[in-house]
Design a protein around this motif. Structure first.
Motif, PDB file in Angstrom:
ATOM      1  N   PRO A 376       0.426 -65.151  62.365  1.00 45.59           N
ATOM      2  CA  PRO A 376       0.195 -65.774  63.669  1.00 45.59           C
ATOM      3  C   PRO A 376       1.520 -66.221  64.290  1.00 45.59           C
ATOM      4  O   PRO A 376       2.364 -66.818  63.614  1.00 45.59           O
ATOM      5  CB  PRO A 376      -0.687 -66.983  63.331  1.00 45.59           C
ATOM      6  CG  PRO A 376      -1.286 -66.675  61.997  1.00 45.59           C
ATOM      7  CD  PRO A 376      -0.256 -65.876  61.272  1.00 45.59           C
ATOM      8  N   VAL A 379      -0.768 -69.278  69.811  1.00 48.94           N
ATOM      9  CA  VAL A 379      -2.188 -69.548  69.982  1.00 48.94           C
ATOM     10  C   VAL A 379      -2.393 -70.369  71.248  1.00 48.94           C
ATOM     11  O   VAL A 379      -1.545 -71.186  71.618  1.00 48.94           O
ATOM     12  CB  VAL A 379      -2.766 -70.295  68.748  1.00 48.94           C
ATOM     13  CG1 VAL A 379      -2.184 -71.685  68.621  1.00 48.94           C
ATOM     14  CG2 VAL A 379      -4.285 -70.357  68.805  1.00 48.94           C
ATOM     15  N   THR A 380      -3.494 -70.121  71.956  1.00 53.23           N
ATOM     16  CA  THR A 380      -3.860 -70.912  73.122  1.00 53.23           C
ATOM     17  C   THR A 380      -5.374 -70.907  73.221  1.00 53.23           C
ATOM     18  O   THR A 380      -6.060 -70.153  72.518  1.00 53.23           O
ATOM     19  CB  THR A 380      -3.221 -70.356  74.403  1.00 53.23           C
ATOM     20  OG1 THR A 380      -3.378 -71.300  75.461  1.00 53.23           O
ATOM     21  CG2 THR A 380      -3.853 -69.034  74.814  1.00 53.23           C
ATOM     22  N   VAL A 386     -10.470 -68.849  72.211  1.00 48.73           N
ATOM     23  CA  VAL A 386      -9.160 -69.018  71.571  1.00 48.73           C
ATOM     24  C   VAL A 386      -8.503 -67.651  71.465  1.00 48.73           C
ATOM     25  O   VAL A 386      -9.160 -66.662  71.104  1.00 48.73           O
ATOM     26  CB  VAL A 386      -9.305 -69.644  70.169  1.00 48.73           C
ATOM     27  CG1 VAL A 386      -7.940 -69.816  69.509  1.00 48.73           C
ATOM     28  CG2 VAL A 386     -10.031 -70.980  70.254  1.00 48.73           C
ATOM     29  N   CYS A 388      -5.108 -65.655  69.771  1.00 50.31           N
ATOM     30  CA  CYS A 388      -4.041 -65.782  68.773  1.00 50.31           C
ATOM     31  C   CYS A 388      -3.283 -64.464  68.695  1.00 50.31           C
ATOM     32  O   CYS A 388      -3.865 -63.415  68.421  1.00 50.31           O
ATOM     33  CB  CYS A 388      -4.617 -66.148  67.411  1.00 50.31           C
ATOM     34  SG  CYS A 388      -3.382 -66.225  66.079  1.00 50.31           S
ATOM     35  N   THR A 390      -0.003 -62.082  67.053  1.00 58.08           N
ATOM     36  CA  THR A 390       0.605 -61.929  65.734  1.00 58.08           C
ATOM     37  C   THR A 390       1.942 -61.203  65.817  1.00 58.08           C
ATOM     38  O   THR A 390       2.293 -60.607  66.840  1.00 58.08           O
ATOM     39  CB  THR A 390      -0.315 -61.147  64.779  1.00 58.08           C
ATOM     40  OG1 THR A 390      -0.255 -59.746  65.109  1.00 58.08           O
ATOM     41  CG2 THR A 390      -1.750 -61.627  64.859  1.00 58.08           C
ATOM     42  N   THR A 395      -3.501 -59.068  69.182  1.00 56.69           N
ATOM     43  CA  THR A 395      -4.047 -60.331  69.674  1.00 56.69           C
ATOM     44  C   THR A 395      -5.527 -60.393  69.300  1.00 56.69           C
ATOM     45  O   THR A 395      -6.265 -59.422  69.470  1.00 56.69           O
ATOM     46  CB  THR A 395      -3.898 -60.446  71.197  1.00 56.69           C
ATOM     47  OG1 THR A 395      -2.513 -60.386  71.538  1.00 56.69           O
ATOM     48  CG2 THR A 395      -4.470 -61.763  71.698  1.00 56.69           C
ATOM     49  N   THR A 648       0.012 -75.815  59.331  1.00 53.23           N
ATOM     50  CA  THR A 648      -0.475 -75.442  60.658  1.00 53.23           C
ATOM     51  C   THR A 648       0.621 -75.765  61.657  1.00 53.23           C
ATOM     52  O   THR A 648       0.918 -76.923  61.905  1.00 53.23           O
ATOM     53  CB  THR A 648      -1.744 -76.227  61.025  1.00 53.23           C
ATOM     54  OG1 THR A 648      -2.733 -76.019  60.023  1.00 53.23           O
ATOM     55  CG2 THR A 648      -2.277 -75.793  62.371  1.00 53.23           C
ATOM     56  N   THR A 650       0.948 -73.726  64.723  1.00 55.27           N
ATOM     57  CA  THR A 650       0.563 -73.240  66.045  1.00 55.27           C
ATOM     58  C   THR A 650      -0.731 -73.938  66.403  1.00 55.27           C
ATOM     59  O   THR A 650      -1.733 -73.786  65.711  1.00 55.27           O
ATOM     60  CB  THR A 650       0.355 -71.710  66.049  1.00 55.27           C
ATOM     61  OG1 THR A 650      -0.551 -71.361  65.001  1.00 55.27           O
ATOM     62  CG2 THR A 650       1.663 -70.987  65.840  1.00 55.27           C
ATOM     63  N   ALA A 665      -3.629 -71.934  63.780  1.00 56.57           N
ATOM     64  CA  ALA A 665      -3.536 -70.866  62.786  1.00 56.57           C
ATOM     65  C   ALA A 665      -2.633 -71.338  61.664  1.00 56.57           C
ATOM     66  O   ALA A 665      -1.602 -71.972  61.907  1.00 56.57           O
ATOM     67  CB  ALA A 665      -2.982 -69.591  63.416  1.00 56.57           C
ATOM     68  N   ARG A 669      -2.828 -66.822  57.495  1.00 53.68           N
ATOM     69  CA  ARG A 669      -3.416 -65.938  58.507  1.00 53.68           C
ATOM     70  C   ARG A 669      -4.901 -66.225  58.719  1.00 53.68           C
ATOM     71  O   ARG A 669      -5.717 -65.321  58.782  1.00 53.68           O
ATOM     72  CB  ARG A 669      -3.194 -64.461  58.148  1.00 53.68           C
ATOM     73  CG  ARG A 669      -1.739 -64.073  57.921  1.00 53.68           C
ATOM     74  CD  ARG A 669      -1.617 -62.581  57.644  1.00 53.68           C
ATOM     75  NE  ARG A 669      -0.238 -62.212  57.337  1.00 53.68           N
ATOM     76  CZ  ARG A 669       0.263 -62.155  56.115  1.00 53.68           C
ATOM     77  NH1 ARG A 669      -0.519 -62.443  55.078  1.00 53.68           N
ATOM     78  NH2 ARG A 669       1.512 -61.819  55.909  1.00 53.68           N
ATOM     79  N   LEU A 671      -7.718 -68.817  61.076  1.00 57.88           N
ATOM     80  CA  LEU A 671      -7.910 -69.706  62.217  1.00 57.88           C
ATOM     81  C   LEU A 671      -8.841 -70.848  61.825  1.00 57.88           C
ATOM     82  O   LEU A 671      -9.760 -70.668  61.025  1.00 57.88           O
ATOM     83  CB  LEU A 671      -8.501 -68.934  63.397  1.00 57.88           C
ATOM     84  CG  LEU A 671      -7.646 -67.801  63.968  1.00 57.88           C
ATOM     85  CD1 LEU A 671      -8.446 -67.005  64.999  1.00 57.88           C
ATOM     86  CD2 LEU A 671      -6.378 -68.347  64.592  1.00 57.88           C
TER      87      LEU A 671
END
Length: 679
Positions: A376, A379-380, A386, A388, A390, A395, A648, A650, A665, A669, A671
């Motif tokens: 990751p 992220v948003t 969501v 994410c 990579t 994505t 964590t 992100t 993330a 790897r 979420l």
């Protein structure tokens, strides 16, 4: 590839036997020109500043020192071809390398990883071994003196610092403080072991994007190098012991370049033992077992769809206006996403509808990303959606109400940033990549557009329009950057070219003032600038304080007013009124944890009516801790414990069943979504 600029007024047309055809860059030592020898071969010609030599004897000494550098074998180094004087002004001619410096490369494309990092370490050590074999000490080994060309990393400017040291009027040692050895500051004899210390610092920068020792002033850096531990968080496990050994304060305790090479090129075995900040003599050829290390993720962190790029110089901001017609993807760029349902292990956590939900409860996750699709990187979130990105260019779209992931794209250039917005009333995802492209997707996985910027993307925005920020370091402007705002639909630049960010962009966020979307940037002079995205014009600017070093920025809202939240390298969290620039609050991380040294990620939002900041704190040598701060009074309302899968770093704020949750993330790897408790 390095940019070649036209000769300027006052630049010579010839130096010695070399015809000058352009300017490659300028710095503290002098100006570097691209030239041609009599046979038409390209060369690099460095003309030193006149003040660096004060008399004829000093100039002769300089020439002798540079002549000695010509003995160095030319593998992994830029060969010194000639040295001379232009009206008593020294110049050095070397092999021309068509590549960017490691400093610029990491700024534009991010830290080196995997085999690329290993090749960099081995190539530069090979160069140092050759330099030392010739009886030379580099004395100024740093990211700016490593060129990454088509044939691999090349070391430049070896021996030049020694020449300058004996010929300049300046007091004190010659070098770059962030990468100098303790003995250089102490005035002790400088040996090849000094280069090993500097090499280790350069590798830390290559792998993490930051210096090994913190300090916003030269005295602070000197103190850190002489008395503090280097920050090795984020270094790969197999490099920890060798790098730690190189940072020994005692030069005699450091391994040689040859010893390090033997360690790095041997067959793979068990990971080395844990790094020790002050080893007496760490045997780099011993292989021990090593526990899992926390990996510090990239500081390109999304803040509500924006990435904060520390010390990044920006060359282009591309705006894609929200129109009914959007560009069609290039041939070969068509791709539709595929939906998969993840199968996470059963979780004992309460459901989101439980009557009592403790703060920090993991209410979703772990949701595993597909194997082999990379780590990751960004992220948003928008509502329960969501996104994410990579390191492999993929994505994932996650509906946090479910465990379903939609995979966007094929493997390719890394995703550096991701944002969720609307286009023609439809929700879309915008992703930025290291190849300078921004891709626009529907939530079902249909690729809507592929846009091209000139440089790697560091941030994307997808509010009423899709916007990409790409970065580039302009060496001619030394400590400043170039910013442009461009309408992709027309290809026209919006507003004028901006060149006044001291030391580049050191923080970036998107926000809203009244009805206007704005871009907020910070720089190395503690100045915040607020730009109107429609016109490209500066609305206003203000300073965050006399010291601190802007790190991350995020826009938010408190009591009906737009605010700017910032983290700083002095381990502080600050709040300013975004419209007036007035300082509202300032709190310290380190009064809660003495080892806190800044932040790895920042996001803003609300918990009920309480304005909050989610900060992934980055303690020196420890595990990242995610704290939630009340932006009214500075109280930490809770912490998120480290997930079983690792740190964590992100984070974003999403919304489930009418209340905010933290999504992120982890380094394994997966979420996750954590509750902020019932308000």
């Amino acid at each position: 590839m390095p940019d070649v600029h036209p000769l300027r007024s006052g630049d010579p047309e010839r130096i010695g036997a070399y015809r000058l055809v352009g300017v490659l860059g300028a710095g503290g030592q002098g100006v570097v020109y691209q030239g041609l020898d009599e046979a038409g071969h390209q060369v690099a010609v460095k003309l030193l500043h006149p003040h660096l030599s004060h008399d004829k004897n000093a100039t002769k000494s300089f020439l002798r020192e540079v002549e000695a550098a010509r003995r160095v074998a030319a593998f992994c180094t830029a060969a010194v071809l000639d040295v001379g004087l232009l009206d008593q002004q020294p110049y050095i001619v070397s092999e021309y390398i068509a590549g960017d410096t490691l400093q610029a490369l990491v700024r534009s494309a991010g830290p080196r990883t995997g085999g690329a990092l290993d090749r960099l370490a081995i190539s530069t050590l090979t160069a140092l071994a050759a330099i030392h074999e010739a009886g030379i000490v580099h004395r100024d080994f740093k990211p700016g003196n490593v060129l990454v060309g088509p044939e691999g990393p090349i070391v430049i400017d070896f021996g030049i610092a020694k020449a300058l040291d004996s010929t300049t009027l300046a007091s004190g040692p010659i070098g770059t403080p962030a990468y100098m050895s303790p003995e250089q500051f102490r005035g002790d004899r400088v040996t090849p072991a000094s280069d090993i210390f500097s090499w280790a610092g350069t590798m830390v920068f290559a792998a993490t994007g930051r210096q090994p020792f913190a300090g916003q002033t030269v005295p602070a850096l000197v103190n850190a190098v002489l008395s503090e531990r280097p920050d090795l968080s984020g270094m790969p496990a197999h490099l920890l012991d060798p790098i730690a050994a190189c940072f020994a304060k005692d030069p005699a305790a450091r391994p040689s370049a040859a010893d390090l090479l033997r360690h790095l090129i041997r067959p793979a075995g068990p990971a080395p033992s844990p790094a020790r900040s002050e080893p007496a003599r760490v045997p780099v050829n011993d292989a021990d077992t090593h526990p899992h290390q926390t990996r510090k993720m990239s500081r390109r962190v999304l803040i509500g769809g924006a990435a904060a790029a520390g010390a990044a110089a920006i060359s282009a901001l591309a705006v894609f206006r929200d129109r009914d017609r959007i560009p069609t993807p290039n041939a070969g760029e068509q791709h539709r996403g595929s939906s998969v349902t993840a199968s996470p292990p059963p979780s004992p956590s309460p459901s989101p509808t439980a009557s009592a939900e403790p703060f920090g409860t993991e209410i979703r996750g772990p949701i595993p990303l597909a194997s082999g699709d990379g780590d990751p990187t960004a992220v948003t979130a928008a509502g329960a959606v969501v996104a994410c990105g990579t390191s492999k260019g993929i994505t994932f779209i996650w509906d946090a109400n479910t465990t379903t992931l939609t995979r966007l794209g094929d493997r390719g250039p890394a995703v550096t940033s991701v944002a969720i917005g609307t286009h023609s009333g439809t929700q879309v995802v915008a992703t930025g990549h290291t190849d300078g492209r921004i891709r626009l997707w529907s939530l079902t996985g249909a690729k809507l557009a592929v846009l091209r910027a000139r440089d790697p993307i560091v941030a994307v925005f997808a509010g009423h329009r899709a916007l990409a920020v790409s970065q580039k370091y302009d060496s001619l402007r030394d400590l400043h950057s170039v910013v442009r705002l461009t309408d992709i639909a027309t290809g026209e630049q919006i507003g004028g070219t901006i060149t006044d960010h001291f030391q580049g962009i050191s923080g970036l966020a998107f926000g809203r003032i009244d009805q206007d979307d704005v871009l907020v940037t910070g720089d190395g002079a503690e100045r915040i600038r607020v730009w109107n995205l429609s016109t490209g014009r500066l609305r206003h600017s203000f300073r965050t304080g006399d010291v601190g070093g802007i790190e991350l920025l995020a826009c938010g809202e408190s009591d009906g007013r737009p605010i700017l939240v910032s983290t700083h390298l002095d381990a502080t969290l600050r709040v300013h009124d975004l419209v007036t620039g007035k300082s509202r609050k300032k709190w310290s991380f380190s009064d809660r944890s003495p080892d806190d040294r800044g932040a790895a990620a920042l996001a803003t939002g609300h918990r009920g009516d309480m304005p909050i900041a989610v900060v992934a704190h980055n303690p020196l040598g420890g595990r990242i801790t995610v704290r939630i701060w009340n932006l009214r009074d500075g109280a930490v309302i809770g912490e998120l414990s480290s997930a079983p899968g690792g740190a964590t770093a992100t984070v974003a704020l999403a919304e489930l069943t009418g209340r905010s949750v933290v999504v992120g993330a982890t380094e394994d790897r997966t979420l996750h979504a954590w509750s902020l408790g019932r308000t």
